[in-house]
Design an enzyme around this catalytic site. Structure first.
Site, PDB file in Angstrom:
ATOM      1  CB  THR A   1     -36.614 -16.741  19.402  1.00  0.00           C
ATOM      2  OG1 THR A   1     -36.863 -17.058  20.688  1.00  0.00           O
ATOM      3  CG2 THR A   1     -37.674 -17.559  18.632  1.00  0.00           C
ATOM      4  CG  ASP A   2     -32.025 -13.585  18.357  1.00  0.00           C
ATOM      5  OD1 ASP A   2     -32.922 -12.697  18.232  1.00  0.00           O
ATOM      6  OD2 ASP A   2     -31.024 -13.475  17.537  1.00  0.00           O
ATOM      7  CE  LYS A   3     -31.360  -8.239  24.571  1.00  0.00           C
ATOM      8  NZ  LYS A   3     -31.023  -6.922  23.887  1.00  0.00           N
TER       9      LYS A   3
ATOM     10  N   GLY B   1     -36.011 -11.202  18.959  1.00  0.00           N
ATOM     11  CA  GLY B   1     -37.451 -11.652  18.539  1.00  0.00           C
ATOM     12  C   GLY B   1     -37.433 -12.543  17.321  1.00  0.00           C
TER      13      GLY B   1
END
Lengths: 140, 140, 140, 140
Positions: free
Chosen positions: C18-20, C22
């Site tokens: 995942t990344d920031k 979400g």
């Protein structure tokens, strides 16, 4: 679109980015494309973080890459990014991965992104990003 | 803590996880540790997602790994995880990476996590997670 | 090519993927595509490792992905892979990433690979891989 | 070992390196440690590629990291690396991850590496690397 800005971000290949074939693993070029578009935006005076703070995100809806020559461990590269298409709610970037030593084009690709708001619904580029992107696209 | 549950999650090595030395890149073992602790939690009847929904996250404050034998592409592994230490606001997991074919221990490590709330400040395990972790730690 | 085998490999989304925003970071779908084609090959009775041992590698020359809905942390997915095109020295795989819970197609893509020998020069599929791939492509 | 060289490599956090907690995923610090030790070696006049060409590799036998404050997307960091221990067949690096804007130490860690030859058996640092590392360790 001959006036489009082409921004070249320097990048050195990490050991972690190679695979057992001895070359860079194919998925990592898409990470580099991100470096390219982020640095293109920064060259316009803005960070992607600024854009997120303004309530807009740019999720990828399409991405592709054509691999011509392998990037190798420790190679110094240019990640070249430009804006190929710009709509109020959509942007397409073109990329070239060049080897610095001889200018060889190792890969080419593009990615298309929707503009979405904090609710993840379709939105439009907020100012001053819209004006900046138009200039970078050679449309300003 | 002889009664601690040891959960073994199966995992197959991906090509993307190898490097040009022909073996798995060292940082990827820490990704596998995450798979181990998440599956340990799931074996208790909960997902890490449930924990986040309950308002608690577990950022890592320390992690380490000792590498004994290289994991290779396509190896089938067991990621073994257990709870080594448990406090209301802190948890330490131990891990072993085993090769399924012969049971060889390829790596061992641990990670320690704080419990933080949505504000990223120190917090405590909410129920029913606290009770479940105590049981898994052999303390329940 | 209605008789082409479609192989579905199960996969659970890792926190690391995942990344920031979400959601799963876009480059990771290309890692999953690799999981899909490797498991397709395994369903035919061979491993990609076997192919490398036979002296042939399959470097990617083109890859693309269209993202429709975001894959989320802990989602259980099917990575569906099939052979879309087959030549003695080239293969194209098609992929669909499906959410197991409701069958939603989260992403679609393809990758094209050259066959190269140990000298990294163009080559052809060695037997028994050529025959196996022909069958899987519905051409056998 | 007050005379040990501390090399500081600049690094900007990539979007791909974040996770859904909004901060950098823990395993990525170990990738950055690699950037640090590689650039330390380069500051001595050599590349890690040179070392591999000389027939020596440095597989990791132990690595650890203590996380103090989260690195965030787009942060500009210093990856500081120094040689903490040096033997003819073994080297330990220490690392600090510093935020450039305020000098805050976000993480500290170390990694220990064996020297192995092309046969992956224990070996010793070849010259001129041994002499260079001794100088960098403040032992020269």
């Amino acid at each position: 679109m001959s006036d489009a800005v082409i921004f070249k971000a320097p990048l050195r290949v990490r050991y972690a980015e190679t695979d057992k074939m001895g070359v860079v693993y194919n998925a990592n070029y898409f990470v580099w494309f991100e470096v390219g578009r982020v640095e293109l935006l920064r060259s316009l005076g803005y960070s992607y973080h600024d854009l997120e703070t303004a309530g807009a995100s740019l999720p990828v809806v399409e991405a592709n890459c054509r691999y011509k020559q392998s990037a190798l461990y420790d190679d110094e590269l240019w990640i070249c990014a430009s804006i190929a298409r710009l709509r109020p709610g959509l942007i397409t970037f073109n990329y070239t991965v060049e080897r610095q030593s001889d200018g060889a084009a190792l890969a080419e690709g593009s990615s298309t992104h929707l503009v979405v708001g904090r609710d993840m619904k379709k939105s439009r580029f907020p100012e001053p990003f819209w004006t900046a992107f138009q200039k970078a696209a050679g449309l300003g």
